[in-house]
Design a protein around this motif. Structure first.
Motif, mmCIF file in Angstrom:
data_model
loop_
_atom_site.group_PDB
_atom_site.id
_atom_site.type_symbol
_atom_site.label_atom_id
_atom_site.label_comp_id
_atom_site.label_asym_id
_atom_site.label_seq_id
_atom_site.Cartn_x
_atom_site.Cartn_y
_atom_site.Cartn_z
ATOM 1 N N LEU A 136 1.044 -1.208 0.280
ATOM 2 C CA LEU A 136 -0.095 -0.067 -0.140
ATOM 3 C C LEU A 136 0.926 1.300 0.164
ATOM 4 O O LEU A 136 0.323 2.299 -0.933
ATOM 5 N N ARG A 137 2.106 1.344 0.935
ATOM 6 C CA ARG A 137 2.324 2.585 0.762
ATOM 7 C C ARG A 137 3.123 2.557 -0.390
ATOM 8 O O ARG A 137 3.682 4.009 -1.064
ATOM 9 N N ARG A 138 4.218 1.595 -1.465
ATOM 10 C CA ARG A 138 4.522 1.238 -2.457
ATOM 11 C C ARG A 138 3.259 2.269 -3.741
ATOM 12 O O ARG A 138 3.455 3.207 -4.592
ATOM 13 N N CYS A 139 1.832 2.156 -3.549
ATOM 14 C CA CYS A 139 0.780 2.213 -4.105
ATOM 15 C C CYS A 139 0.562 3.905 -3.851
ATOM 16 O O CYS A 139 0.116 4.430 -5.011
ATOM 17 N N GLY A 140 1.277 4.168 -3.000
ATOM 18 C CA GLY A 140 0.546 5.714 -2.424
ATOM 19 C C GLY A 140 1.489 6.356 -3.036
ATOM 20 O O GLY A 140 1.470 7.642 -4.309
ATOM 21 N N GLU A 141 2.487 6.275 -3.688
ATOM 22 C CA GLU A 141 3.567 6.667 -3.241
ATOM 23 C C GLU A 141 3.614 6.901 -4.932
ATOM 24 O O GLU A 141 4.204 7.795 -6.218
ATOM 25 N N SER A 142 3.654 5.861 -6.085
ATOM 26 C CA SER A 142 3.307 5.553 -7.255
ATOM 27 C C SER A 142 2.358 6.414 -7.845
ATOM 28 O O SER A 142 2.643 7.015 -8.801
ATOM 29 N N HIS A 143 0.857 6.120 -6.929
ATOM 30 C CA HIS A 143 0.315 6.993 -7.504
ATOM 31 C C HIS A 143 0.002 8.793 -7.459
ATOM 32 O O HIS A 143 -0.112 9.210 -8.572
ATOM 33 N N LEU A 144 1.290 9.331 -6.448
ATOM 34 C CA LEU A 144 1.730 10.170 -6.299
ATOM 35 C C LEU A 144 2.636 11.088 -7.913
ATOM 36 O O LEU A 144 2.054 11.502 -8.843
ATOM 37 N N ILE A 145 3.637 9.914 -8.237
ATOM 38 C CA ILE A 145 4.676 9.919 -10.129
ATOM 39 C C ILE A 145 3.413 9.759 -10.643
ATOM 40 O O ILE A 145 3.304 10.699 -11.679
ATOM 41 N N VAL A 146 2.354 8.973 -10.753
ATOM 42 C CA VAL A 146 1.627 8.995 -12.084
ATOM 43 C C VAL A 146 0.811 10.282 -12.493
ATOM 44 O O VAL A 146 1.037 11.040 -13.142
ATOM 45 N N GLY A 147 0.700 10.542 -10.773
ATOM 46 C CA GLY A 147 -0.265 12.144 -11.134
ATOM 47 C C GLY A 147 0.627 13.616 -11.471
ATOM 48 O O GLY A 147 0.076 14.149 -12.155
ATOM 49 N N ILE A 148 1.654 13.018 -11.393
ATOM 50 C CA ILE A 148 2.769 14.041 -11.347
ATOM 51 C C ILE A 148 2.820 14.270 -12.969
ATOM 52 O O ILE A 148 2.988 15.329 -13.667
ATOM 53 N N THR A 149 3.085 12.688 -13.594
ATOM 54 C CA THR A 149 2.981 12.866 -15.407
ATOM 55 C C THR A 149 1.752 13.743 -15.399
ATOM 56 O O THR A 149 2.054 14.412 -16.512
ATOM 57 N N ALA A 150 0.756 13.013 -15.103
ATOM 58 C CA ALA A 150 -0.285 12.886 -15.467
ATOM 59 C C ALA A 150 -0.267 14.979 -15.741
ATOM 60 O O ALA A 150 -0.790 15.586 -16.755
ATOM 61 N N LYS A 151 -0.220 15.886 -14.911
ATOM 62 C CA LYS A 151 -0.044 17.422 -14.548
ATOM 63 C C LYS A 151 0.714 17.936 -15.690
ATOM 64 O O LYS A 151 -0.186 18.631 -16.269
ATOM 65 N N ARG A 152 1.993 17.248 -16.034
ATOM 66 C CA ARG A 152 1.977 17.842 -16.988
ATOM 67 C C ARG A 152 1.876 17.342 -18.350
ATOM 68 O O ARG A 152 2.672 18.250 -19.066
ATOM 69 N N MET A 153 0.856 16.493 -18.785
ATOM 70 C CA MET A 153 1.281 16.097 -20.133
ATOM 71 C C MET A 153 -1.249 17.317 -20.297
ATOM 72 O O MET A 153 -1.544 16.820 -20.404
ATOM 73 N N ASN A 154 -0.539 17.568 -18.785
ATOM 74 C CA ASN A 154 -2.655 18.737 -18.668
ATOM 75 C C ASN A 154 -3.634 17.721 -18.869
ATOM 76 O O ASN A 154 -4.767 18.186 -19.343
ATOM 77 N N GLU A 155 -3.720 16.621 -18.228
ATOM 78 C CA GLU A 155 -4.670 15.924 -18.105
ATOM 79 C C GLU A 155 -4.619 16.052 -16.390
ATOM 80 O O GLU A 155 -5.045 15.319 -15.854
#
Length: 426
Positions: free
Chosen positions: A224-243
């Motif tokens: 779960l902890r790594r899931c949370g950290e991974s969701h943050l990274i996915v979110g950052i990449t989505a933000k940079r793609m304007n998603e």
């Protein structure tokens, strides 16, 4: 005779703070001892016995059926981030080094010790261990060489040398010795580390590809902890793609996981990530609320996260046009840096740069950029951030009516952004 006796003799000689001359005296020539230590000579058993007696060690291999299990348990604790248990195991391992050498685990333990020092923020020890290991790369077998590449990458990342970290981790992936691992935890940890480094380099495509691989595995194995950290990274990449909607969705999943496992660091990173989203959208009031929550969770921790929260407030107030509040938070940031705590050079430069953004540019800004910030970013090969500060410097020269110099800085910034795009799409 113990096949690896040379390594054992060298280790305990250095540990005993003895020179080769001191150890060899009245026993053997220094040149012959050097050959023994390099396992380059068929050592005379009587000579080896005398040397070992002087060092207080046994010339024969010691048999310890538990050492393999204890060492690999330590490796797993490090991989899982169980640092309290890893500390206890490390104390045992230091006391059992003779058995570890005899069991053929010496280099694996030394490599994982580098990783341990990185994880526990022991920067000087990590640097000394890295230099020590670098001298013996040619002695590593396949799995040892894999760990050398991986842990070197993490060592570089800890020093904000993200480009070197990226190169090292990508090489580790290419030579990943799959047959040596019973499960997929190791390879997905490598994917996660590549994604983290790629995010810091603004290699959005690489970050996206590798974090999706890692996240799928962590979901399926309930980490779960790594899931949370991974969701943050996915979110950052989505933000940079304007998603933006996708980014917010992943950030909220990270928050939910932080509450489930009661992980304050994950919760702090969620609030800061949400602040970054709203600041990028120029919704400064919303951004300020999230940065304030981040600050309340980190206040008086004298940590990187606290300084990041303060700078988030500073940038948001400045963008809003509230220069008095921005100046206040900039001063808070400067006071925090002056406490003597260890903060990244990059974040410290950002604080100092913002002082001039808020109070006006002068020759002090030019000196800061030309003599400190830009050389640092060039050396670290932080191309995206380097481009940002080149543009900031270009703006300064433009306002000073040094149009030719300004144009050169703008051109250099655009070239660097092209480099980021090329590498990320390679």
């Amino acid at each position: 005779m113990n096949k690896g006796i040379g390594r054992k003799i060298k280790y305990f000689r250095i540990k005993s703070d003895m020179t080769q001359e001191e150890l060899a005296k009245d026993i053997v020539s220094v040149s012959y001892l050097s050959k023994i230590e390099r396992n380059a000579a068929d050592a005379n058993p009587q000579v080896v016995k005398q040397i070992c007696e002087r060092l207080g060690i046994k010339p024969e291999r010691t048999q310890d059926n538990h050492i393999q299990k204890e060492v690999h348990q330590w490796f797993n604790q490090l991989l899982n981030g169980e640092l309290i248990r890893a500390y206890e195991s490390y104390q045992m391992i230091e006391a059992e080094i003779e058995s570890i050498i005899d069991a053929g685990l010496y280099w694996l333990v030394e490599l994982h010790t580098l990783y341990y020092f990185v994880l526990t923020d022991r920067e000087e020890l990590a640097e000394r261990k890295y230099i020590f290991l670098q001298q013996d790369i040619d002695k590593f077998n396949e799995i040892e060489h894999y760990y050398w590449l991986k842990f070197s990458g993490l060592y570089f990342a800890d020093r904000y040398e993200y480009y070197d970290a990226f190169q090292s981790l990508m090489r580790a992936e290419k030579m990943y010795p799959k047959e040596h691992f019973q499960d997929e935890l190791e390879i997905h940890d490598l994917y996660f580390q590549i994604a983290k480094v790629s995010t810091n380099l603004y290699y959005t495509y690489h970050a996206r590809v590798y974090i999706n691989r890692a996240l799928t595995f962590y979901k399926n194995t309930y980490r779960l902890r790594r899931c949370g950290e991974s969701h943050l990274i996915v979110g950052i990449t989505a933000k940079r793609m304007n998603e933006i909607n996708e980014a917010i969705e992943h950030f909220r999943l990270a928050k939910k996981l932080s509450e489930t496992i009661k992980d304050d660091h994950l919760l702090i990173d969620y609030h800061r990530a949400m602040g970054d989203v709203y600041r990028d959208m120029q919704l400064n009031d919303e951004a300020i609320e999230y940065y304030k929550r981040t600050y309340e969770l980190t206040k008086h921790h004298y940590s990187e996260r606290e300084l990041q929260a303060i700078m988030g407030l500073c940038r948001s107030y400045a963008q809003k046009g509230d220069n008095d509040s921005a100046a206040y938070w900039c001063e808070v940031a400067q006071q925090l840096i002056q406490t003597g705590e260890s903060f990244s050079q990059l974040l410290s430069y950002e604080v100092n740069s913002y002082y001039y953004i808020l109070h006006g540019f002068d020759q002090g800004f030019e000196s800061l950029m030309v003599n400190d910030v830009l050389p640092f970013l060039k050396e670290k090969q932080l191309h995206y951030t380097y481009a940002h500060y080149l543009k900031l410097t270009a703006n300064y020269y433009y306002n000073e009516r040094k149009y030719k110099v300004s144009a050169d800085y703008y051109a250099a910034a655009n070239e660097l952004l092209d480099v980021v795009r090329v590498v990320d799409n390679y």
